[in-house]
Design an enzyme around this catalytic site. Structure first.
Site, PDB file in Angstrom:
ATOM      1  N   SER A 157       1.666  83.665  44.698  1.00 28.81           N
ATOM      2  CA  SER A 157       0.503  83.140  43.932  1.00 28.81           C
ATOM      3  C   SER A 157       0.929  83.511  42.383  1.00 28.81           C
ATOM      4  O   SER A 157       1.538  82.878  42.004  1.00 28.81           O
ATOM      5  CB  SER A 157      -0.693  83.957  44.431  1.00 28.81           C
ATOM      6  OG  SER A 157      -1.902  83.356  43.929  1.00 28.81           O
ATOM      7  N   ARG A 227     -16.077  87.779  43.394  1.00 27.79           N
ATOM      8  CA  ARG A 227     -15.204  88.030  44.615  1.00 27.79           C
ATOM      9  C   ARG A 227     -15.498  87.130  45.702  1.00 27.79           C
ATOM     10  O   ARG A 227     -14.713  86.542  46.500  1.00 27.79           O
ATOM     11  CB  ARG A 227     -15.567  89.567  45.120  1.00 27.79           C
ATOM     12  CG  ARG A 227     -14.298  89.884  46.085  1.00 27.79           C
ATOM     13  CD  ARG A 227     -13.030  89.860  45.487  1.00 27.79           C
ATOM     14  NE  ARG A 227     -12.005  90.384  46.226  1.00 27.79           N
ATOM     15  CZ  ARG A 227     -10.611  90.167  46.104  1.00 27.79           C
ATOM     16  NH1 ARG A 227     -10.315  89.408  45.184  1.00 27.79           N
ATOM     17  NH2 ARG A 227      -9.832  90.864  47.133  1.00 27.79           N
ATOM     18  N   ASP A 322      -3.159  75.915  52.507  1.00 27.07           N
ATOM     19  CA  ASP A 322      -3.604  76.472  51.289  1.00 27.07           C
ATOM     20  C   ASP A 322      -3.853  75.359  50.200  1.00 27.07           C
ATOM     21  O   ASP A 322      -3.108  74.587  49.848  1.00 27.07           O
ATOM     22  CB  ASP A 322      -2.226  77.068  50.736  1.00 27.07           C
ATOM     23  CG  ASP A 322      -2.493  78.049  49.412  1.00 27.07           C
ATOM     24  OD1 ASP A 322      -3.456  77.781  48.877  1.00 27.07           O
ATOM     25  OD2 ASP A 322      -1.552  78.534  48.713  1.00 27.07           O
ATOM     26  N   HIS A 355      -4.890  80.247  51.189  1.00 31.40           N
ATOM     27  CA  HIS A 355      -3.955  80.880  50.346  1.00 31.40           C
ATOM     28  C   HIS A 355      -3.585  82.252  50.767  1.00 31.40           C
ATOM     29  O   HIS A 355      -2.549  82.676  50.312  1.00 31.40           O
ATOM     30  CB  HIS A 355      -4.809  80.584  48.937  1.00 31.40           C
ATOM     31  CG  HIS A 355      -3.957  81.424  47.853  1.00 31.40           C
ATOM     32  ND1 HIS A 355      -2.695  80.849  47.608  1.00 31.40           N
ATOM     33  CD2 HIS A 355      -4.059  82.342  46.923  1.00 31.40           C
ATOM     34  CE1 HIS A 355      -1.863  81.450  46.477  1.00 31.40           C
ATOM     35  NE2 HIS A 355      -2.836  82.265  46.252  1.00 31.40           N
TER      36      HIS A 355
END
Length: 385
Positions: A157, A227, A322, A355
């Protein structure tokens, strides 16, 4: 008494911190006159100093990538599935360095540390740092550790973006670049997600324009929303369906605004648990670093031109589900490397985890990762023999 920690773990690890007094001029135009970086190491550096690997972390990561901080600690490092004896990043063969980036909130100089000019926490006055700034600070860490060249630099990432920048800025200091679930820049949709996160934090009444430390409070509402949104984007629809479906928390719908579905309960739990684990100002900074990364920008948007000078070998890995850093984005990196006749291996892993797949021990993923790293280790041992 038998060691209660897993046999394939690096065991108990103790972080180290280095102080840097050489000023660091940042892309934003500001200068940090001094700063600290916290890091952990696993394995043993060989006599030729040729088996060192640098781990670059993602948005909410830190230096604690593997092992445990005590015998009683039951929470391992964030990449325990990949780092350790016999794992792809085999600490029986490699010396591994993992740091908390500049601007982080887990021990390196950042918004929640003291600004020497004011003797107060930096807060929102901490300068924006970019991926290129991180790589420069990491190169200085390399110098202090007397590591002239990394046999591999690895990241997923946002970590993968740092790996790419390393290959561009310091081609003479990296043999292998391993880029996992990453992209050459963010799409407009991804920048949009990051802006929603930032607005959730900045509009929280407890944010106080980033000076919440002085008010002895935390923008908990904004952190929870940030979050929760993050988790939704890190998981795929298939993963969420398999994990939660439309399962109710109770036996029947409550016809109210409290938790009805298990997925709601999960997201609220993740949001609440994150509040005391991460710093809001660091979260803002990290999302901006993501947004700004675009090595092709200085080359008229031509990624092939940006990667023209790299000399390392590459392993690029993506995951089919992803959608935040899709396989198409990884293939852009591969194409740019192939355009320049660079050595690159590419694997697209069938996975329904979204992801977050790069953190999960998916057998095919670890098999490919392990095979590549074994070749790296074999070559080192052959040369050093």
């Amino acid at each position: 008494m038998a060691n209660p920690l897993p046999s394939d773990s690096v065991g108990v690890v103790i972080p180290d911190t280095l102080q840097f007094d050489e000023p660091l001029t940042l892309d934003c135009g500001r200068t940090l006159n001094s700063y600290e970086l916290i890091y952990e190491t696993y394995g043993t550096l060989n006599e030729a100093r040729s088996n060192a690997i640098l781990i670059c972390h993602a948005l909410s990561g830190d230096h604690h990538a593997a092992g445990y901080h005590s015998i009683e600690d039951r929470k391992p490092g964030w990449w325990e599935s990949a780092i350790g004896p016999g794992k792809p990043i085999d600490t029986n063969r490699f010396f591994v360095v993992s740091l908390n980036n500049l601007g982080g909130c887990k021990g390196s100089t950042g918004p929640n540390t003291i600004n020497p000019a004011t003797n107060k926490q930096w807060g929102p006055d901490f300068p924006i740092v970019t991926v290129r700034d991180w790589v420069e600070s990491q190169a200085r860490l390399s110098d202090r550790l007397n590591i002239d060249r990394w046999c591999a630099i690895i990241g997923g990432s946002l970590g993968g973006m740092q790996v790419m920048q390393w290959a561009i800025d310091y081609p003479e200091r990296i043999d292998h670049a391993v880029i996992i679930a990453s992209a050459p820049n963010l799409t407009a949709q991804n920048i949009g997600f990051n802006e929603v996160v930032r607005q959730a934090l900045r509009t929280d009444p407890n944010f106080h324009d980033g000076h919440y430390y002085e008010h002895e409070t935390v923008p908990s509402g904004g952190m929870k929303i940030a979050r929760m949104l993050g988790h939704i984007t890190y998981l795929s629809d298939d993963a969420m369906r398999a994990k939660f479906g439309r399962e109710l928390r109770e036996e029947r719908i409550q016809y109210g605004y409290d938790v009805d579905f298990q997925v709601e309960s999960y997201l609220r739990y993740q949001g609440e648990s994150f509040v005391n684990k991460f710093d809001a100002n660091t979260y803002l900074l990290m999302t901006k670093s993501l947004d700004y990364f675009d090595p092709a920008d200085k080359h008229g948007g031509n990624l092939s031109e940006a990667l023209k000078g790299v000399t390392s070998k590459f392993l690029v890995i993506s995951f089919t589900s992803d959608w935040r850093f899709s396989p198409e984005r990884s293939r852009e990196i591969v194409k740019a490397l192939v355009d320049n006749d660079k050595t690159v291996s590419y694997a697209e892993i069938e996975a329904n985890h979204g992801h977050d797949a790069f953190l999960i021990p998916i057998p095919r993923y670890l098999e490919i990762f392990d095979a590549y790293m074994k070749r790296v280790a074999d070559k080192i041992e052959e040369i050093d023999a």
